[in-house]
Structures are given as C-alpha cells and as structure tokens.
Scaffold this motif. Structure first.
Motif, short mmCIF file in Angstrom:
data_model
loop_
_atom_site.label_atom_id
_atom_site.label_comp_id
_atom_site.label_asym_id
_atom_site.label_seq_id
_atom_site.Cartn_x
_atom_site.Cartn_y
_atom_site.Cartn_z
N SER A 13 0.82 -1.20 0.00
CA SER A 13 0.00 0.00 0.00
C SER A 13 0.86 1.26 0.00
N LEU A 14 1.94 1.24 0.77
CA LEU A 14 2.84 2.40 0.79
C LEU A 14 3.51 2.59 -0.57
N ALA A 15 3.87 1.49 -1.23
CA ALA A 15 4.45 1.58 -2.57
C ALA A 15 3.44 2.17 -3.55
N MET A 16 2.19 1.74 -3.45
CA MET A 16 1.13 2.27 -4.32
C MET A 16 0.87 3.74 -4.02
N THR A 29 -2.69 5.81 2.95
CA THR A 29 -2.71 4.43 3.44
C THR A 29 -3.23 4.42 4.86
N LEU A 30 -4.23 3.57 5.09
CA LEU A 30 -4.79 3.37 6.43
C LEU A 30 -4.52 1.91 6.82
N LEU A 58 -6.15 3.64 0.59
CA LEU A 58 -5.65 2.27 0.54
C LEU A 58 -5.79 1.64 1.92
N PHE A 59 -6.46 0.51 1.98
CA PHE A 59 -6.68 -0.17 3.25
C PHE A 59 -5.66 -1.29 3.38
N ALA A 60 -4.86 -1.24 4.43
CA ALA A 60 -3.76 -2.19 4.60
C ALA A 60 -3.88 -2.96 5.91
N ALA A 61 -3.14 -4.04 5.99
CA ALA A 61 -3.02 -4.89 7.19
C ALA A 61 -4.29 -5.69 7.47
N ARG A 77 -14.23 -3.82 4.63
CA ARG A 77 -13.98 -2.39 4.37
C ARG A 77 -14.93 -1.84 3.31
N ALA A 78 -15.20 -2.61 2.27
CA ALA A 78 -16.14 -2.15 1.23
C ALA A 78 -17.51 -1.88 1.83
#
Length: 171
Positions: A13-16, A29-30, A58-61, A77-78
């Motif tokens: 997500s951080l890369a995106m 990024t969250l 961006l939802f991460a983890a 999340r959706a």
C-alpha cells in the motif's frame, strides 16, 4: 505468519501510495495495525473523510487480526465505507468452474449468485468474504489485474471479468 502477511500489505500500500503521489494523485494508506510513523491507523470516519476529499484510500493490514484473510478484510472495508462495488483484481479474467490454467476448457461464469459460488465451492474468495458480501448486498467483480486497460474499462462501466451478486444470476 499472519502478521507478516499483514505487514506485506502495508508495504504494498505504501508503494502504491508513493507511485500515485508521483503522478499527482492524492493517496492515503490506512492500516488496521498501528504504525503511526509510516501511515495512519484505520478509523472508518477518517476513511470516509479521505474519500470525500477525493483521496485514493488504501486499506492495509487486513482486519489487523489473525485468521481473517485479506479477502474478508476487503469485504468488510467495502461494506463499512458504503462502496458501490468490491473489485477483486487477480491473475485470472474472472470466475471459472475449475482452475482455467489447469483446465483450459473450464466453464467461464460472467455472472453468478453468492449462493452458487458458495454451494459449488468456487475459488472466488474465502467463504467468510462471500457471505459478508451476500449479507450486505455488496456486488463483487473478479477481474484480471494484468490485462491492460481492464480496470479502466471496468470503472468506466464496462463489463469486465465476472460479477457475483444477489439473486439468481447464472443459477
């Protein structure tokens, strides 16, 4: 192992986020795991605010909990943000009766119901993710992320991949 997988989604997500920033697209990024020095912690109202501000969010983890897949987290999340559609971007161009790599003649399903996906044990997403989508009427689209232009066609309203939804679709 679960936590390493969650951390990998944060890195992706951080890369995106960085790639989007380089082309002038605001992104955030969250993470479901606190990492205040690298990204924000997921809070639903903050996610909604970022989306309302036009930021790619961006939802991460995953969910931040072991034993829940990223598919289940995506469904959750959706639903939480009131998305119109959940897109599962994967290596195949939709849903098939069997693995199309191993069985090239496998039947392709352009549309099907959540119940059919569950009953036939189709490898769409894990059962928890599909049930979440079904119980909250969240349409799910499965598409090939490696097909050039497919995502853009989809967000512009085109028929791409397979659609899983309520009702008797393809039953």
């Amino acid at each position: 192992g679960d936590h390493m997988g969650m951390l990998a989604t944060v890195m992706n997500s951080l890369a995106m986020q960085d790639a989007l920033g380089k082309i002038g697209v605001a992104a955030r990024t969250l993470s479901a795991i606190r990492m205040d020095q690298v990204c924000d912690f997921y809070v639903r109202r903050d996610a909604l605010r970022h989306l309302e501000n036009g930021e790619v969010t961006l939802f991460a983890a995953g969910t931040g909990n072991p034993f829940f897949t990223t598919d289940s987290a995506a469904s959750l999340r959706a639903i939480e943000i009131g998305a119109d559609l959940l897109i599962k971007a994967t290596k195949v161009d939709g849903i098939y009766a069997a693995d199309p790599v191993r069985e090239p003649d496998a039947e392709f399903y352009p549309r099907l119901s959540y119940d059919r996906a569950l009953t036939e044990g189709l490898k769409v997403m894990d059962a928890t993710a599909i049930v979440l989508c079904r119980d909250h009427a969240m349409p799910l689209r499965v598409m090939n992320i490696n097909e050039p232009g497919a995502l853009m066609r989809l967000v512009r309203g085109g028929e791409v991949g397979s659609l899983v939804e309520s009702g008797e679709a393809n039953d």
